[in-house]
Design a protein around this motif. Sequence first.
Motif, PDB file in Angstrom:
ATOM      1  N   ASN A  43       0.799  -1.229   0.000  1.00 14.31           N
ATOM      2  CA  ASN A  43       0.000   0.000   0.000  1.00 14.31           C
ATOM      3  C   ASN A  43       0.829   1.276   0.000  1.00 14.31           C
ATOM      4  O   ASN A  43       0.274   2.366   0.030  1.00 14.31           O
ATOM      5  CB  ASN A  43      -0.987  -0.002   1.170  1.00 14.31           C
ATOM      6  N   HIS A  77      -7.065  -6.491  -1.847  1.00 13.34           N
ATOM      7  CA  HIS A  77      -6.358  -6.387  -0.583  1.00 13.34           C
ATOM      8  C   HIS A  77      -4.900  -6.027  -0.829  1.00 13.34           C
ATOM      9  O   HIS A  77      -4.266  -6.537  -1.745  1.00 13.34           O
ATOM     10  CB  HIS A  77      -6.453  -7.723   0.164  1.00 13.34           C
ATOM     11  N   THR A  79      -0.912  -5.481   0.896  1.00 12.53           N
ATOM     12  CA  THR A  79      -0.014  -5.785   1.998  1.00 12.53           C
ATOM     13  C   THR A  79       0.598  -4.483   2.521  1.00 12.53           C
ATOM     14  O   THR A  79       0.542  -3.450   1.860  1.00 12.53           O
ATOM     15  CB  THR A  79       1.112  -6.733   1.541  1.00 12.53           C
ATOM     16  N   ARG A  86      -1.720  -4.478   6.636  1.00 14.90           N
ATOM     17  CA  ARG A  86      -2.523  -4.827   5.465  1.00 14.90           C
ATOM     18  C   ARG A  86      -3.754  -3.927   5.399  1.00 14.90           C
ATOM     19  O   ARG A  86      -4.226  -3.430   6.419  1.00 14.90           O
ATOM     20  CB  ARG A  86      -2.943  -6.292   5.561  1.00 14.90           C
ATOM     21  N   SER A  87      -4.308  -3.750   4.191  1.00 18.21           N
ATOM     22  CA  SER A  87      -5.372  -2.745   4.092  1.00 18.21           C
ATOM     23  C   SER A  87      -6.234  -2.886   2.853  1.00 18.21           C
ATOM     24  O   SER A  87      -5.856  -3.521   1.860  1.00 18.21           O
ATOM     25  CB  SER A  87      -4.752  -1.343   4.092  1.00 18.21           C
ATOM     26  N   HIS A  88      -7.416  -2.244   2.930  1.00 15.68           N
ATOM     27  CA  HIS A  88      -8.273  -1.933   1.788  1.00 15.68           C
ATOM     28  C   HIS A  88      -8.556  -0.433   1.706  1.00 15.68           C
ATOM     29  O   HIS A  88      -9.086   0.052   0.702  1.00 15.68           O
ATOM     30  CB  HIS A  88      -9.619  -2.666   1.897  1.00 15.68           C
ATOM     31  N   SER A  90      -7.130   3.662   2.575  1.00 16.46           N
ATOM     32  CA  SER A  90      -5.948   4.483   2.823  1.00 16.46           C
ATOM     33  C   SER A  90      -6.335   5.920   3.162  1.00 16.46           C
ATOM     34  O   SER A  90      -7.267   6.474   2.575  1.00 16.46           O
ATOM     35  CB  SER A  90      -5.042   4.503   1.583  1.00 16.46           C
ATOM     36  N   ASN A 113      -8.171  -1.929   7.619  1.00 14.19           N
ATOM     37  CA  ASN A 113      -8.226  -3.296   7.112  1.00 14.19           C
ATOM     38  C   ASN A 113      -9.537  -3.977   7.491  1.00 14.19           C
ATOM     39  O   ASN A 113      -9.598  -4.770   8.422  1.00 14.19           O
ATOM     40  CB  ASN A 113      -7.053  -4.113   7.662  1.00 14.19           C
ATOM     41  N   GLN A 115     -10.896  -6.199   5.861  1.00 12.90           N
ATOM     42  CA  GLN A 115     -10.781  -7.569   5.358  1.00 12.90           C
ATOM     43  C   GLN A 115     -11.874  -7.917   4.349  1.00 12.90           C
ATOM     44  O   GLN A 115     -12.317  -9.072   4.257  1.00 12.90           O
ATOM     45  CB  GLN A 115     -10.776  -8.574   6.528  1.00 12.90           C
TER      46      GLN A 115
END
Length: 296
Positions: A43, A77, A79, A86-88, A90, A113, A115
């Motif tokens: 990310n 997803h 890293t 980890r994220s979706h 920002s 995150n 998930q």
Amino acid sequence: SYDVAVANNGDIFVADYMRDKITRLDSSYTIKGVVGGRYSQPNNDANGQALFFDLHAVAMDHGDSTDEFFYAGNTSHQTGRNGFGRSHISKVCTGITVTAQCPKLGKLVAVGNPQTSIGGIAVQGNYVYAIGSAEILFKLNKSNLSIDTQRNIGSDIRIFNNVRSDVVAAGDYVIVSDWHNNGKKACKFNASNLSDATFGNGQHCLSLGFRPQAMAISGKATASTSDDFLYLWRDHRNQTIIKYNATTGNKVGGYIRRGGAPGRTQSSFGMDVGPDDHIYVAERGNSRRRYVSKFD
């Protein structure tokens, strides 16, 4: 262009899914900078600059007069690196206000995150609201993107389409649209705990009669509800933008013919209402069309 968000100073942030980048434009549509530009599993890069992976959503905080951050949602997803997990989702510096935390455009500040893929994102008060194809509505703390509350709303929104469905927030409520052919509605939830809320007409969900491809709301930065209006884009020859009173749920009217000529919209997956109360429409597809249109 898949989504658009307008800052208080008039700058425009446009999310490009095909190139996984967010472009910052000034009010004259001059490019002032780009964040991302290639899909990325991490990310952020070696310098801590934000990168995206299947970018679908961007939002600004109209309650923050400094315009310090924008928020982005990815359907894939990512890293983490450089201390980020980890994220979706920002939280990224806009470059409008330069601070120690935000020295330049594109600096990654925080990640969330949930998930699950994120296709819609909105900011209101101290929280970020996000949703994706799992039909789980998330309420996250704006400061660090930690999850405050979440709720599966699949009983109301049967299929949240990451491209065409959307989420908006204003005052003390959140609205989620359902593009699916068996949906064609917009449902209202309380911002505090994501429980069901109702429009003034007593309905929890507005039956639209069309498949909404984009959604925006006015009145995000005011306490009054008199200026809260909901705008939805539909594929229609004569009226592509439909306006509702977000408090009562009543339809106000339909506007803007469909087409590629100036003063029309062709195909939109993202809209925003700027602090100037103008409607900004992100256009997708043919590069010969403007990729952001502005309407009164």
